[in-house]
Scaffold this motif. Structure first.
Motif, PDB file in Angstrom:
ATOM      1  N   ALA A  64       0.850  -1.143  -0.003  1.00 23.80           N
ATOM      2  CA  ALA A  64      -0.025  -0.119   0.016  1.00 23.80           C
ATOM      3  C   ALA A  64       0.765   1.158  -0.005  1.00 23.80           C
ATOM      4  N   PRO A  65       0.310   2.091  -0.461  1.00 19.01           N
ATOM      5  CA  PRO A  65       1.074   3.620  -0.615  1.00 19.01           C
ATOM      6  C   PRO A  65       0.908   4.567   0.499  1.00 19.01           C
ATOM      7  N   TYR A  66       1.981   5.558   0.310  1.00 19.58           N
ATOM      8  CA  TYR A  66       1.493   6.533   1.260  1.00 19.58           C
ATOM      9  C   TYR A  66       0.546   7.614   0.750  1.00 19.58           C
ATOM     10  N   THR A  67      -0.165   8.447   1.425  1.00 19.41           N
ATOM     11  CA  THR A  67      -1.044   9.545   0.768  1.00 19.41           C
ATOM     12  C   THR A  67      -0.577  10.044  -0.194  1.00 19.41           C
ATOM     13  N   PRO A  68      -1.256  10.583  -1.021  1.00 14.80           N
ATOM     14  CA  PRO A  68      -1.035  11.349  -2.346  1.00 14.80           C
ATOM     15  C   PRO A  68      -0.762  12.824  -2.162  1.00 14.80           C
ATOM     16  N   ASP A  69      -0.815  13.353  -1.020  1.00 16.37           N
ATOM     17  CA  ASP A  69      -0.363  14.808  -0.614  1.00 16.37           C
ATOM     18  C   ASP A  69       0.873  14.965   0.115  1.00 16.37           C
ATOM     19  N   GLN A  70       1.118  16.170   0.215  1.00 16.46           N
ATOM     20  CA  GLN A  70       2.506  16.519   0.752  1.00 16.46           C
ATOM     21  C   GLN A  70       3.469  15.536   0.214  1.00 16.46           C
ATOM     22  N   TRP A  71       3.518  15.577  -0.840  1.00 16.26           N
ATOM     23  CA  TRP A  71       4.691  15.077  -1.885  1.00 16.26           C
ATOM     24  C   TRP A  71       5.991  15.346  -1.418  1.00 16.26           C
ATOM     25  N   HIS A  72       6.865  14.452  -1.562  1.00 16.11           N
ATOM     26  CA  HIS A  72       8.376  14.708  -1.388  1.00 16.11           C
ATOM     27  C   HIS A  72       9.170  13.575  -1.773  1.00 16.11           C
ATOM     28  N   ALA A  73      10.589  13.258  -1.852  1.00 16.42           N
ATOM     29  CA  ALA A  73      11.222  12.158  -2.295  1.00 16.42           C
ATOM     30  C   ALA A  73      10.796  10.740  -1.876  1.00 16.42           C
ATOM     31  N   LYS A  74      10.662  10.664  -0.491  1.00 21.44           N
ATOM     32  CA  LYS A  74      10.314   9.411   0.017  1.00 21.44           C
ATOM     33  C   LYS A  74       9.025   8.869  -0.750  1.00 21.44           C
ATOM     34  N   LYS A  75       7.877   9.589  -0.816  1.00 24.36           N
ATOM     35  CA  LYS A  75       6.714   9.257  -1.527  1.00 24.36           C
ATOM     36  C   LYS A  75       6.959   8.901  -2.997  1.00 24.36           C
ATOM     37  N   TYR A 102       1.178 -11.713  -6.974  1.00 26.25           N
ATOM     38  CA  TYR A 102       0.849 -10.292  -7.125  1.00 26.25           C
ATOM     39  C   TYR A 102      -0.449 -10.049  -8.119  1.00 26.25           C
ATOM     40  N   GLY A 103      -1.049  -8.957  -7.675  1.00 23.50           N
ATOM     41  CA  GLY A 103      -2.264  -8.434  -8.252  1.00 23.50           C
ATOM     42  C   GLY A 103      -2.389  -7.067  -7.710  1.00 23.50           C
ATOM     43  N   ARG A 104      -2.660  -6.143  -8.753  1.00 24.03           N
ATOM     44  CA  ARG A 104      -2.827  -4.861  -8.372  1.00 24.03           C
ATOM     45  C   ARG A 104      -4.593  -4.756  -8.142  1.00 24.03           C
ATOM     46  N   ILE A 105      -4.921  -5.048  -6.987  1.00 26.67           N
ATOM     47  CA  ILE A 105      -6.215  -5.066  -6.660  1.00 26.67           C
ATOM     48  C   ILE A 105      -6.812  -3.623  -6.097  1.00 26.67           C
ATOM     49  N   GLY A 106      -6.043  -2.840  -5.718  1.00 23.69           N
ATOM     50  CA  GLY A 106      -6.446  -1.668  -4.979  1.00 23.69           C
ATOM     51  C   GLY A 106      -6.814  -1.847  -3.498  1.00 23.69           C
ATOM     52  N   ARG A 107      -7.221  -0.915  -2.732  1.00 22.48           N
ATOM     53  CA  ARG A 107      -7.500  -0.898  -1.258  1.00 22.48           C
ATOM     54  C   ARG A 107      -8.598  -0.008  -1.156  1.00 22.48           C
ATOM     55  N   ILE A 108      -9.606  -0.395  -0.195  1.00 20.94           N
ATOM     56  CA  ILE A 108     -10.559   0.284   0.361  1.00 20.94           C
ATOM     57  C   ILE A 108     -10.454   0.314   2.013  1.00 20.94           C
ATOM     58  N   SER A 109     -10.686   1.767   2.388  1.00 19.44           N
ATOM     59  CA  SER A 109     -10.441   2.210   3.833  1.00 19.44           C
ATOM     60  C   SER A 109     -11.537   2.747   4.322  1.00 19.44           C
ATOM     61  N   PRO A 110     -12.318   2.311   5.183  1.00 17.98           N
ATOM     62  CA  PRO A 110     -13.522   3.067   5.887  1.00 17.98           C
ATOM     63  C   PRO A 110     -13.227   4.380   6.547  1.00 17.98           C
ATOM     64  N   ILE A 111     -14.209   5.295   6.428  1.00 16.76           N
ATOM     65  CA  ILE A 111     -13.896   6.737   6.798  1.00 16.76           C
ATOM     66  C   ILE A 111     -14.834   6.711   8.251  1.00 16.76           C
ATOM     67  N   THR A 158      -6.489   2.863  -6.341  1.00 21.98           N
ATOM     68  CA  THR A 158      -6.280   1.805  -7.254  1.00 21.98           C
ATOM     69  C   THR A 158      -4.764   1.339  -7.475  1.00 21.98           C
ATOM     70  N   LEU A 159      -3.849   2.096  -6.730  1.00 15.65           N
ATOM     71  CA  LEU A 159      -2.324   1.840  -6.630  1.00 15.65           C
ATOM     72  C   LEU A 159      -2.008   0.546  -5.884  1.00 15.65           C
ATOM     73  N   SER A 160      -2.609   0.570  -4.596  1.00 18.06           N
ATOM     74  CA  SER A 160      -2.347  -0.604  -3.963  1.00 18.06           C
ATOM     75  C   SER A 160      -2.317  -1.908  -4.656  1.00 18.06           C
ATOM     76  N   ALA A 161      -1.621  -3.185  -4.092  1.00 19.49           N
ATOM     77  CA  ALA A 161      -1.672  -4.245  -4.555  1.00 19.49           C
ATOM     78  C   ALA A 161      -1.572  -5.338  -3.547  1.00 19.49           C
ATOM     79  N   ARG A 162      -1.748  -6.771  -3.823  1.00 19.33           N
ATOM     80  CA  ARG A 162      -1.227  -7.680  -2.906  1.00 19.33           C
ATOM     81  C   ARG A 162      -0.428  -8.562  -3.630  1.00 19.33           C
ATOM     82  N   ILE A 163       0.411  -9.481  -2.627  1.00 18.52           N
ATOM     83  CA  ILE A 163       1.406 -10.323  -3.035  1.00 18.52           C
ATOM     84  C   ILE A 163       1.258 -11.644  -1.960  1.00 18.52           C
TER      85      ILE A 163
END
Length: 376
Positions: A64-75, A102-111, A158-163
């Motif tokens: 899973a990725p970092y959040t897409p805001d406050q972008w920097h080199a690590k992200k 491996y499969g790019r299946i994405g991720r859902i997160s409850p708010i 839609t960036l997250s994946a499983r392996i």
């Protein structure tokens, strides 16, 4: 064997010397081996136990990725790794003829809070520029998640994946073997220094040595650094006998539900800084499973296949510990994958190969040895 001549011009037989020796056959070590072999470097991988035995041999496999805001080199570095992972694992599995899962299946997160909902809407806009073709959307509901668990809807990326970690290690090791990488399991290294590793079995030499061990390996770095460079954090997970197909993985308040390619579903994981038995499971996992069943009603009656526990290596400042060891010619570190190891491993391998060949690399500062040595 290689033949050399001593000072008197007589032939003497020496042990084969490699371009690279890698200590540790987890996901970082295997990824470094694959990248170095791809540069036509001769590679030997040694491991005190088995390929993928430690934390890399687990069952959860959330990428899973970092959040897409406050972008920097690590992200950006992690994004580049995750966005190219599909191509990488297709290549590996094609070479090995084994499934990594491996499969790019994405991720859902409850708010669960209005503040998080508003922040998610802002991040949706940021993703348009930072994630390019990948999305960070806000949706009202999803069939896998109980409405009670998501009062303000869900984030769907839609960036997250499983392996499947243990299977991925097997596939990558097989691919490495086909590329000429040599492996030696059950080979404990008691000492290493510039150009040489040794143990009760003898010694081997190489131009470069990569330390890519699990959490136990942090102790072996004491002679190079004035402080401890990391520790182990235990995690527990479970594998359930239920197929969710290619549905997105779920992440909710520390609980992951990950649908695997083989018709199983993984639940994880705990995060334990204090522990006594590294491979024992306990009530903490039982409680995690119950929370997952509430969040995702579809798995409510799923039967348990197996439980797993292992210790993940966490470097001193939490981020991976990557780079050339100061004042130690030809010794490199690729350690501390912790919770993000599989998501960035193939890019870490390429970065290590670049360092060995003295080529430019884009390692973020927070991954470097120098950063880990900075005082708080």
């Amino acid at each position: 064997m290689k033949l050399k001549f001593n000072a008197h011009g007589c032939k003497m037989t020496t042990i084969k010397s490699y371009d690279v020796i890698i200590i540790g056959a987890g996901i970082f070590g295997l990824s470094c081996a694959y990248a170095c072999a791809g540069r036509n470097l001769s590679v030997l991988v040694v491991d005190a136990k088995k390929i993928g035995f430690g934390a890399s041999g687990g069952i959860l496999g959330a990428m899973a990725p970092y959040t897409p805001d406050q972008w920097h080199a690590k992200k950006e570095y992690q994004f580049q790794a995750l966005s190219t992972a599909e191509e990488h694992w297709q290549e590996v599995d094609g070479l090995s003829s084994l499934p990594s899962g491996y499969g790019r299946i994405g991720r859902i997160s409850p708010i669960i809070h209005e503040r998080v909902y508003n922040l998610a809407l802002t991040r949706h806009e940021e993703a348009k520029s930072n994630w390019k073709k990948f999305k960070w959307n806000v949706i009202k509901s999803h069939e896998l998640v109980s409405p009670d668990a998501a009062p303000y809807g869900l984030i769907h990326d839609t960036l997250s994946a499983r392996i499947f970690p243990s299977k991925a290690c097997a596939s990558l090791a097989q691919a490495c073997s086909f590329m000429g990488v040599e492996f030696r399991e059950n080979t404990y290294v008691s000492n290493f220094d510039t150009g040489v590793i040794s143990g009760p079995w003898g010694n081997e030499t190489a131009s470069s040595i990569i330390i890519a061990t699990g959490y136990e390996g942090f102790d072996s770095l004491e002679k190079f650094f004035p402080t401890s460079m990391g520790s182990g954090v235990k995690g527990q997970a479970a594998l359930m006998n239920i197929s969710l197909g290619d549905a997105p993985q779920i992440y909710a308040n520390g609980v992951y539900v990950v649908p695997h390619y083989d018709g199983t579903t993984a639940i994880g994981s705990t995060s334990e800084n204090k522990w006594t038995e590294p491979h024992d499971t306990d009530v903490q996992l039982d409680e995690l499973i119950e929370r997952a069943r509430i969040i995702c009603p579809k798995i409510k009656n799923a039967k348990l296949i197996t439980k797993w526990a292992g210790v993940r290596p966490k470097a001193r400042r939490r981020e991976p510990l990557i780079g050339k060891v100061p004042m130690a010619d030809g010794i490199f570190l690729a350690m501390g994958g912790f919770k993000i190891g599989f998501g960035i491993a193939h890019k870490i391998g390429l970065s290590l190969a670049d360092l060995i060949e003295n080529k430019p690399n884009d390692l973020p500062k927070s991954y470097t040895i120098e950063h880990h040595l900075e005082k708080n």
